[in-house]
Design a protein around this motif. Structure first.
Motif, PDB file in Angstrom:
ATOM      1  N   GLY A 114      63.153  79.418  92.599  1.00  0.00           N
ATOM      2  CA  GLY A 114      62.942  78.522  93.723  1.00  0.00           C
ATOM      3  C   GLY A 114      61.718  77.656  93.532  1.00  0.00           C
ATOM      4  N   LEU A 115      61.138  77.693  92.338  1.00  0.00           N
ATOM      5  CA  LEU A 115      59.914  76.958  92.054  1.00  0.00           C
ATOM      6  C   LEU A 115      60.082  76.236  90.723  1.00  0.00           C
ATOM      7  CD1 LEU A 115      56.852  76.422  92.623  1.00  0.00           C
ATOM      8  CD2 LEU A 115      56.396  78.511  91.344  1.00  0.00           C
ATOM      9  N   ASN A 116      59.699  74.999  90.690  1.00  0.00           N
ATOM     10  CA  ASN A 116      59.755  74.241  89.449  1.00  0.00           C
ATOM     11  C   ASN A 116      58.381  74.309  88.788  1.00  0.00           C
ATOM     12  OD1 ASN A 116      60.570  72.612  87.387  1.00  0.00           O
ATOM     13  ND2 ASN A 116      60.483  70.725  88.564  1.00  0.00           N
ATOM     14  N   ALA A 117      58.248  75.172  87.807  1.00  0.00           N
ATOM     15  CA  ALA A 117      56.980  75.342  87.083  1.00  0.00           C
ATOM     16  C   ALA A 117      57.262  75.267  85.594  1.00  0.00           C
ATOM     17  CB  ALA A 117      56.338  76.678  87.439  1.00  0.00           C
ATOM     18  N   GLU A 118      56.221  74.971  84.844  1.00  0.00           N
ATOM     19  CA  GLU A 118      56.327  74.904  83.384  1.00  0.00           C
ATOM     20  C   GLU A 118      55.709  76.155  82.771  1.00  0.00           C
ATOM     21  OE1 GLU A 118      57.856  72.546  81.604  1.00  0.00           O
ATOM     22  OE2 GLU A 118      58.410  71.495  83.445  1.00  0.00           O
ATOM     23  N   SER A 119      56.277  76.588  81.686  1.00  0.00           N
ATOM     24  CA  SER A 119      55.755  77.742  80.970  1.00  0.00           C
ATOM     25  C   SER A 119      54.352  77.445  80.439  1.00  0.00           C
ATOM     26  CB  SER A 119      56.680  78.087  79.806  1.00  0.00           C
ATOM     27  OG  SER A 119      56.107  79.066  78.976  1.00  0.00           O
ATOM     28  N   THR A 120      53.496  78.441  80.468  1.00  0.00           N
ATOM     29  CA  THR A 120      52.158  78.274  79.900  1.00  0.00           C
ATOM     30  C   THR A 120      52.125  78.671  78.429  1.00  0.00           C
ATOM     31  OG1 THR A 120      51.500  80.470  80.664  1.00  0.00           O
ATOM     32  CG2 THR A 120      50.989  78.604  82.106  1.00  0.00           C
ATOM     33  N   VAL A 121      53.190  79.298  77.941  1.00  0.00           N
ATOM     34  CA  VAL A 121      53.271  79.656  76.532  1.00  0.00           C
ATOM     35  C   VAL A 121      53.649  78.427  75.712  1.00  0.00           C
ATOM     36  CG1 VAL A 121      54.497  81.056  74.826  1.00  0.00           C
ATOM     37  CG2 VAL A 121      53.832  82.058  77.010  1.00  0.00           C
ATOM     38  N   TRP A 122      54.721  77.755  76.122  1.00  0.00           N
ATOM     39  CA  TRP A 122      55.171  76.524  75.474  1.00  0.00           C
ATOM     40  C   TRP A 122      55.902  75.705  76.523  1.00  0.00           C
ATOM     41  CZ3 TRP A 122      59.942  74.325  73.815  1.00  0.00           C
ATOM     42  CH2 TRP A 122      59.799  73.290  72.890  1.00  0.00           C
ATOM     43  N   ASP A 123      55.368  74.543  76.865  1.00  0.00           N
ATOM     44  CA  ASP A 123      55.904  73.766  77.984  1.00  0.00           C
ATOM     45  C   ASP A 123      56.579  72.465  77.557  1.00  0.00           C
ATOM     46  OD1 ASP A 123      53.695  72.362  77.215  1.00  0.00           O
ATOM     47  OD2 ASP A 123      52.844  72.167  79.207  1.00  0.00           O
ATOM     48  N   ASN A 124      57.049  72.389  76.326  1.00  0.00           N
ATOM     49  CA  ASN A 124      57.633  71.145  75.825  1.00  0.00           C
ATOM     50  C   ASN A 124      59.152  71.153  75.774  1.00  0.00           C
ATOM     51  OD1 ASN A 124      55.123  69.977  75.433  1.00  0.00           O
ATOM     52  ND2 ASN A 124      54.907  70.868  73.404  1.00  0.00           N
TER      53      ASN A 124
END
Length: 190
Positions: A114-124
């Motif tokens: 329910g949340l649009n977030a980017e990974s902190t490991v690899w966000d590309n």
């Protein structure tokens, strides 16, 4: 009691009422702050435990898909509602050659988030593909394109590690300490 003592007693009662009137709002603000900080700490601890359990489940079982593991840990995140305010990533980080950087060999994002977030490991990740109800990143073919330069673990050649990330949008109970929502996250390597 003499008249003098009665008058002194009434004056002291008046001072007590004024003191209580001045102190009560301050005490209530302190209690609200303690309550809000307690909720934040509880959310942080739940996120930590959920990420640990997710890493444990995904690393030791082959009977559950990554999506099943993410559903299981989201259901176990009470009192946090990850279905409306959270997301989960499962990353597999691999080191093939000791002379190169580790790279993301698989990245899965929770379908029910329910949340649009980017990974902190690899966000590309530029393209997410949903197959068999699993939301997988369509990774580039070259290892250099998915390399992680600042990976905090030292991997041995040929070794892989699961990284489970859990994100949660915390909405403050009151606006006394926190004016608006903020994103909390926890990450576990296993």
């Amino acid at each position: 009691m003499t008249r003098k003592y009665r008058r002194l007693f009434n004056i002291q009662q008046g001072f007590s009422a004024v003191e209580m009137t001045l102190i009560t709002p301050i005490l209530l603000l302190i209690l609200m702050a303690i309550f809000e900080l307690t909720l934040v700490l509880q959310a942080k601890i739940v996120l930590l435990n959920v990420s640990r359990e997710g890493a444990s489940l995904v690393s030791r079982t082959s009977s559950y898909s990554e999506e099943d593991v993410m559903d299981i840990i989201a259901n176990a995140a009470n009192p946090l509602d990850l279905f409306s305010d959270g997301t989960i990533f499962i990353n597999v980080v691999t080191l093939e050659d000791a002379d190169k950087s580790p790279y993301v060999s698989r990245q899965v994002k929770w379908v029910n988030s329910g949340l649009n977030a980017e990974s902190t490991v690899w966000d590309n990740c530029s393209n997410w593909v949903i197959e068999s109800n699993v939301n997988t990143c369509d990774l580039p073919d070259r290892e250099e394109d998915v390399a992680i330069d600042n990976f905090p673990l030292e991997l041995l050649e040929g070794e892989s590690v699961y990284v489970v990330e859990v994100f949660y949008r915390y909405s403050a109970f009151s606006s006394f300490i926190f004016d608006n929502e903020f994103i909390m996250n926890e990450r576990t390597y296993l």
